[in-house]
Design a protein around this motif. Structure first.
Motif: not given
Length: 189
Positions: A107, A110-111, A113-116, A151
């Motif tokens: 999890e 995965s996070l 890859n999507h958070t900024t 990242r």
């Protein structure tokens, strides 16, 4: 010429080549360039390398390179000299608190890859450090770090955080000290 030959010798035979290797290189010099043969010595190449006394231009250059390694100064980018014992595949013992595993680790990956949110990225990268190290060091698996963990490309300071986790603060700070002289040319190459 000696610098080039010693760099080639180190690339092919390591930074401690055998006496036979050194002698072969010295013999090769006088074979390729007969005018460099010493007519007053027994074999003609003793001023390049003398196995009896371990002296000569080749020995002196090897000693200089080895001294520079011990002092931690940069060596030419074309020499294959390892600065740390064990190399990149050496399994280091790392003590990092609060590491995620299993589903929680997936999890977090995965996070990432999507958070900024930079603070969240640093936290999750710290919490998944051991999992990422296992992926990277698995001999049966080839992992492209930058595509698997993008990242590293867009978040400044993550590489430094990983080096600090993998090594101590003192060692990781030397990465930045040697970056321009040694690591940057090798990475670009």
């Amino acid at each position: 010429m000696i610098n080039i030959l010693v760099a080639h010798m180190i690339d092919n035979h390591g930074h401690l080549p055998t006496k036979e290797t050194r002698e072969d290189y010295a013999h090769g010099i006088v074979m390729l360039f007969p005018s460099l043969r010493d007519p007053y010595s027994k074999k003609g190449y003793e001023h390049f390398y003398d196995s009896a006394s371990s002296t000569g231009y080749i020995s002196w250059r090897l000693k200089t390179v080895q001294r520079k390694i011990r002092q931690g100064s940069a060596v030419p980018p074309n020499s294959a000299i390892c600065f740390s014992p064990g190399g990149p595949n050496f399994q280091r013992t790392v003590h990092v608190e609060r590491q995620l595993d299993g589903d929680a680790c997936q999890e977090a990956m995965s996070l990432l890859n999507h958070t900024t949110d930079n603070s969240l990225i640093f936290q999750k990268m710290r919490e998944t450090f051991l999992h990422r190290q296992k992926l990277v060091n698995d001999p049966g698996r080839s992992v492209d770090i930058l595509s698997s963990f993008p990242r590293f490309l867009d978040t400044k300071g993550l590489v430094d955080q990983d080096f600090t986790l993998l090594f101590d603060d003192d060692t990781s700070s030397r990465l930045l000290q040697k970056w321009d002289l040694f690591f940057k040319p090798n990475v670009i190459k």
